[in-house]
Design a protein around this motif. Structure first.
Motif, PDB file in Angstrom:
ATOM      1  N   THR A  13       0.830  -1.201   0.000  1.00 32.08           N
ATOM      2  CA  THR A  13       0.000   0.000   0.000  1.00 32.08           C
ATOM      3  C   THR A  13       0.865   1.251   0.000  1.00 32.08           C
ATOM      4  O   THR A  13       0.620   2.193  -0.767  1.00 32.08           O
ATOM      5  CB  THR A  13      -0.950  -0.003   1.220  1.00 32.08           C
ATOM      6  OG1 THR A  13      -1.807  -1.143   1.120  1.00 32.08           O
ATOM      7  CG2 THR A  13      -1.785   1.260   1.281  1.00 32.08           C
ATOM      8  N   VAL A  14       1.900   1.275   0.829  1.00 31.92           N
ATOM      9  CA  VAL A  14       2.816   2.418   0.867  1.00 31.92           C
ATOM     10  C   VAL A  14       3.515   2.571  -0.485  1.00 31.92           C
ATOM     11  O   VAL A  14       3.626   3.681  -1.023  1.00 31.92           O
ATOM     12  CB  VAL A  14       3.862   2.269   1.992  1.00 31.92           C
ATOM     13  CG1 VAL A  14       4.936   3.343   1.903  1.00 31.92           C
ATOM     14  CG2 VAL A  14       3.183   2.311   3.350  1.00 31.92           C
ATOM     15  N   ARG A  17       1.167   3.897  -3.144  1.00 33.19           N
ATOM     16  CA  ARG A  17       0.977   5.327  -2.881  1.00 33.19           C
ATOM     17  C   ARG A  17       2.207   6.111  -3.386  1.00 33.19           C
ATOM     18  O   ARG A  17       2.074   7.174  -3.980  1.00 33.19           O
ATOM     19  CB  ARG A  17       0.767   5.544  -1.377  1.00 33.19           C
ATOM     20  CG  ARG A  17       0.239   6.895  -1.033  1.00 33.19           C
ATOM     21  CD  ARG A  17      -0.029   7.041   0.457  1.00 33.19           C
ATOM     22  NE  ARG A  17      -0.914   5.993   0.965  1.00 33.19           N
ATOM     23  CZ  ARG A  17      -0.751   5.373   2.123  1.00 33.19           C
ATOM     24  NH1 ARG A  17       0.229   5.681   2.931  1.00 33.19           N
ATOM     25  NH2 ARG A  17      -1.594   4.452   2.498  1.00 33.19           N
ATOM     26  N   ALA A  18       3.394   5.557  -3.160  1.00 37.38           N
ATOM     27  CA  ALA A  18       4.627   6.202  -3.619  1.00 37.38           C
ATOM     28  C   ALA A  18       4.684   6.250  -5.143  1.00 37.38           C
ATOM     29  O   ALA A  18       5.102   7.254  -5.722  1.00 37.38           O
ATOM     30  CB  ALA A  18       5.845   5.479  -3.057  1.00 37.38           C
ATOM     31  N   PHE A  21       2.489   8.986  -6.277  1.00 39.75           N
ATOM     32  CA  PHE A  21       3.155  10.256  -5.977  1.00 39.75           C
ATOM     33  C   PHE A  21       4.174  10.585  -7.064  1.00 39.75           C
ATOM     34  O   PHE A  21       4.210  11.702  -7.597  1.00 39.75           O
ATOM     35  CB  PHE A  21       3.830  10.140  -4.606  1.00 39.75           C
ATOM     36  CG  PHE A  21       4.721  11.277  -4.242  1.00 39.75           C
ATOM     37  CD1 PHE A  21       4.202  12.474  -3.769  1.00 39.75           C
ATOM     38  CD2 PHE A  21       6.098  11.151  -4.346  1.00 39.75           C
ATOM     39  CE1 PHE A  21       5.036  13.525  -3.411  1.00 39.75           C
ATOM     40  CE2 PHE A  21       6.938  12.186  -3.984  1.00 39.75           C
ATOM     41  CZ  PHE A  21       6.409  13.381  -3.518  1.00 39.75           C
ATOM     42  N   PHE A  70       6.998  13.449   0.091  1.00 38.62           N
ATOM     43  CA  PHE A  70       6.077  12.313   0.012  1.00 38.62           C
ATOM     44  C   PHE A  70       5.398  12.096   1.369  1.00 38.62           C
ATOM     45  O   PHE A  70       4.184  11.927   1.444  1.00 38.62           O
ATOM     46  CB  PHE A  70       6.823  11.043  -0.426  1.00 38.62           C
ATOM     47  CG  PHE A  70       6.007   9.790  -0.273  1.00 38.62           C
ATOM     48  CD1 PHE A  70       4.952   9.519  -1.132  1.00 38.62           C
ATOM     49  CD2 PHE A  70       6.282   8.882   0.736  1.00 38.62           C
ATOM     50  CE1 PHE A  70       4.178   8.369  -0.989  1.00 38.62           C
ATOM     51  CE2 PHE A  70       5.530   7.730   0.889  1.00 38.62           C
ATOM     52  CZ  PHE A  70       4.472   7.475   0.025  1.00 38.62           C
ATOM     53  N   GLU A  73       2.874  14.989   2.009  1.00 39.96           N
ATOM     54  CA  GLU A  73       1.703  14.988   1.131  1.00 39.96           C
ATOM     55  C   GLU A  73       0.789  13.784   1.337  1.00 39.96           C
ATOM     56  O   GLU A  73      -0.403  13.856   1.049  1.00 39.96           O
ATOM     57  CB  GLU A  73       2.140  15.071  -0.338  1.00 39.96           C
ATOM     58  CG  GLU A  73       2.703  16.430  -0.698  1.00 39.96           C
ATOM     59  CD  GLU A  73       3.056  16.557  -2.174  1.00 39.96           C
ATOM     60  OE1 GLU A  73       2.565  15.751  -3.000  1.00 39.96           O
ATOM     61  OE2 GLU A  73       3.842  17.469  -2.495  1.00 39.96           O
ATOM     62  N   THR A  74       1.347  12.667   1.811  1.00 41.54           N
ATOM     63  CA  THR A  74       0.534  11.461   1.955  1.00 41.54           C
ATOM     64  C   THR A  74       0.236  11.101   3.405  1.00 41.54           C
ATOM     65  O   THR A  74      -0.513  10.154   3.655  1.00 41.54           O
ATOM     66  CB  THR A  74       1.229  10.255   1.286  1.00 41.54           C
ATOM     67  OG1 THR A  74       2.452   9.986   1.972  1.00 41.54           O
ATOM     68  CG2 THR A  74       1.464  10.502  -0.194  1.00 41.54           C
ATOM     69  N   THR A  76       2.356   9.818   5.405  1.00 40.37           N
ATOM     70  CA  THR A  76       3.118   8.609   5.691  1.00 40.37           C
ATOM     71  C   THR A  76       4.370   8.980   6.469  1.00 40.37           C
ATOM     72  O   THR A  76       5.179   9.765   5.979  1.00 40.37           O
ATOM     73  CB  THR A  76       3.541   7.917   4.370  1.00 40.37           C
ATOM     74  OG1 THR A  76       2.382   7.669   3.583  1.00 40.37           O
ATOM     75  CG2 THR A  76       4.276   6.620   4.634  1.00 40.37           C
TER      76      THR A  76
END
Length: 99
Positions: A13-14, A17-18, A21, A70, A73-74, A76
């Motif tokens: 999932t990370v 998402r990256a 991005f 990153f 913005e996310t 994380t």
């Protein structure tokens, strides 16, 4: 304690998402493509390869300003990116490598 399957799912999932991005950034995407040698139209196919998602996280981790942006913005935590990398195939030496 989370089991290996749930840790890997969280790591994926990370990484996804990256990838989103990177893909959405007009400066990062060309740099990512140049470094990896992947053509833009081949990203979906490349994403199916073992180690691709780990490579995305390595790309994020290799440049601290990118990592921090990153993370911001996310939402994380930066440490979660390194943890995710280690949970993915080819993210460390504990995973089997295909020959």
């Amino acid at each position: 304690m989370a089991n290996a399957a749930s840790m890997r799912e969280e790591a994926e999932t990370v990484a996804v998402r990256a990838l989103g991005f990177v893909a959405a950034d007009p400066e990062l995407l060309p740099r990512f493509l140049a470094i990896t040698g992947i053509e833009a139209h081949s990203i979906r196919r490349a994403a199916e390869e073992p180690g691709f998602l780990a490579g995305v996280l390595q790309f994020i981790l290799a440049h601290e300003p990118t990592l921090l942006r990153f993370a911001e913005e996310t939402g994380t935590p930066p440490a979660a990116v390194g943890k995710a990398l280690r949970a993915l195939p080819l993210g460390n030496d504990d995973h089997e490598r295909s020959t």
